[in-house]
Each structure stands twice: as C-alpha cells, then as structure tokens.
Design an enzyme around this catalytic site. Structure first.
Site, PDB file in Angstrom:
ATOM      1  N   HIS A  42      11.055 -23.624   9.471  1.00  0.00           N
ATOM      2  CA  HIS A  42      10.033 -24.401  10.185  1.00  0.00           C
ATOM      3  C   HIS A  42       8.639 -24.309   9.576  1.00  0.00           C
ATOM      4  O   HIS A  42       7.857 -25.240   9.702  1.00  0.00           O
ATOM      5  CB  HIS A  42       9.947 -23.941  11.649  1.00  0.00           C
ATOM      6  CG  HIS A  42      11.111 -24.391  12.474  1.00  0.00           C
ATOM      7  ND1 HIS A  42      11.113 -24.346  13.849  1.00  0.00           N
ATOM      8  CD2 HIS A  42      12.319 -24.900  12.115  1.00  0.00           C
ATOM      9  CE1 HIS A  42      12.273 -24.801  14.309  1.00  0.00           C
ATOM     10  NE2 HIS A  42      13.026 -25.136  13.273  1.00  0.00           N
TER      11      HIS A  42
ATOM     12  N   THR B 255       2.706  -1.623   8.957  1.00  0.00           N
ATOM     13  CA  THR B 255       3.231  -2.521   9.992  1.00  0.00           C
ATOM     14  C   THR B 255       3.503  -3.931   9.464  1.00  0.00           C
ATOM     15  O   THR B 255       4.218  -4.706  10.111  1.00  0.00           O
ATOM     16  CB  THR B 255       2.199  -2.671  11.126  1.00  0.00           C
ATOM     17  OG1 THR B 255       0.970  -3.158  10.546  1.00  0.00           O
ATOM     18  CG2 THR B 255       1.946  -1.352  11.841  1.00  0.00           C
TER      19      THR B 255
ATOM     20  N   ASP C 116       0.876  -1.178   0.000  1.00  0.00           N
ATOM     21  CA  ASP C 116       0.000   0.000   0.000  1.00  0.00           C
ATOM     22  C   ASP C 116       0.915   1.230   0.000  1.00  0.00           C
ATOM     23  O   ASP C 116       2.146   1.107  -0.157  1.00  0.00           O
ATOM     24  CB  ASP C 116      -1.001  -0.044   1.170  1.00  0.00           C
ATOM     25  CG  ASP C 116      -0.363   0.169   2.537  1.00  0.00           C
ATOM     26  OD1 ASP C 116       0.882   0.322   2.613  1.00  0.00           O
ATOM     27  OD2 ASP C 116      -1.098   0.178   3.539  1.00  0.00           O
TER      28      ASP C 116
ATOM     29  N   CYS D  63       3.009  -3.256   4.076  1.00  0.00           N
ATOM     30  CA  CYS D  63       2.139  -2.132   4.452  1.00  0.00           C
ATOM     31  C   CYS D  63       2.846  -1.398   5.585  1.00  0.00           C
ATOM     32  O   CYS D  63       4.062  -1.577   5.760  1.00  0.00           O
ATOM     33  CB  CYS D  63       0.728  -2.607   4.811  1.00  0.00           C
ATOM     34  SG  CYS D  63       0.611  -3.746   6.195  1.00  0.00           S
TER      35      CYS D  63
ATOM     36  N   HIS E 132       8.566 -30.948  10.635  1.00  0.00           N
ATOM     37  CA  HIS E 132       7.718 -29.787  10.298  1.00  0.00           C
ATOM     38  C   HIS E 132       6.692 -30.121   9.222  1.00  0.00           C
ATOM     39  O   HIS E 132       5.658 -29.461   9.133  1.00  0.00           O
ATOM     40  CB  HIS E 132       8.587 -28.606   9.890  1.00  0.00           C
ATOM     41  CG  HIS E 132       9.588 -28.252  10.946  1.00  0.00           C
ATOM     42  ND1 HIS E 132       9.219 -27.757  12.163  1.00  0.00           N
ATOM     43  CD2 HIS E 132      10.939 -28.397  10.979  1.00  0.00           C
ATOM     44  CE1 HIS E 132      10.298 -27.583  12.909  1.00  0.00           C
ATOM     45  NE2 HIS E 132      11.357 -27.972  12.217  1.00  0.00           N
TER      46      HIS E 132
END
Ligand code: RB5
Length: 155
Positions: free
Chosen positions: A98, A67, A8, A65, A133
């Site tokens: 993982h 955060t 964004d 974005c 995993h």
C-alpha cells in the site's frame, strides 16, 4: 535491486545477520555502518542511507536502531522517502503493498533474529500494489513539495 543498510550500536548484531541474508538472496547490499559496538548517534547513520535512497543512488534502505523509531523519524525527513517501522510481518507486507515503502526501519531490541529476517524477506519480495494507492502517494509527494517550497521561501 541495490539496498543500503545502516544501524547504530543497538542494531549492529541484527545488521550483520541481515547482510548475510541479503547476500544469500543475491541482493546487492551496501553497508553504511556503524561497524563497532561503541555507542553512536543513530541520525548519523540514518542520514547516510536516507540520502542515498533519496538521491536515487540506491533503490531501498534498511535502518536498524534499538526500537526502529529514531531511524524512521530521521529517514522520513528526506524528500521521496517513505520509511516504515515494521516490527511484525503484517506491517512489513502492507508497507510495500500500500505504501511502496523504500526504507524499512527495524528495532534491534524489539524483534528476534528469526522474525527480523522473515520481515526483511517479506519486505524485499513484496511488490507495490499500485492502483488506488498511487493517488495517495501522489498526495504525499504534493504535501512534500509544498512544504519544500514554503521552507525555501522563508530563507
Ligand atoms: C540507543 O540507546 C537508542 O536510543 C536508539 O537505538 C534508538 O532506539 C532510538 O530510537
């Protein structure tokens, strides 16, 4: 490896840095926008990249974005997406080793350019460790499939 990248307005500067970085690493990179500093809604761009990874059109995605939180929430709505929000090197490495993360979410307002580039370098170069995993990822897929069945029965 073909990587799709989207952002964004809060991730635009960092997205352009990362596109240059990936070019330098000879990694094919598809730009899904945004490409202007005008305010936009991150789900619109998160959706494009997540859809392309989910359908197998591209191998991995990078979403940026302010955060990284909004983009990671959007991406994890899509089947087969394992998006990880990594604003540090350790989680970037572990998300590949993982979790076999296929989308990297970054916070353009959280990490500086140098650290972000190091995170991307680590994320693209670290393989999935497999072994124990695989069982855990299979369980995630089973949850996803069960929820899709449940939702489609309701409609
Ligand atoms: C935009 O101001 C901001 O909310 C967005 O970039 C992101 O941080 C959302 O999670």
């Amino acid at each position: 490896m073909k990587i799709g990248i989207g952002c964004d307005h809060a991730g635009l500067e960092l997205k352009n840095e990362i596109i240059s970085l990936l070019g330098g690493l000879s990694i094919e990179c598809i730009d899904y926008g945004t490409n202007s500093p005008e305010s936009v809604d991150y789900p619109d761009f998160g959706e494009k990249v997540s859809e392309a990874v989910s359908s197998g059109g591209i191998d991995r995605g990078i979403l940026i974005c302010g955060t990284g939180i909004g983009m990671s929430i959007v991406a994890n709505k899509f089947p087969r997406i394992r998006a990880s929000l990594c604003n540090d090197l350790f989680t970037a490495k572990m998300s590949r080793l993982h979790n076999d993360a296929n989308i990297l979410a970054l916070g353009g307002r959280i990490v500086g350019k140098s650290l972000a580039k190091e995170i991307v370098r680590t994320w693209v170069n670290t393989p999935f460790e497999g072994e124990r995993h695989c069982i855990r990822l299979k369980k995630i897929t089973q949850i996803e499939e069960r929820l899709i069945r449940y939702e489609s029965r309701k409609s």
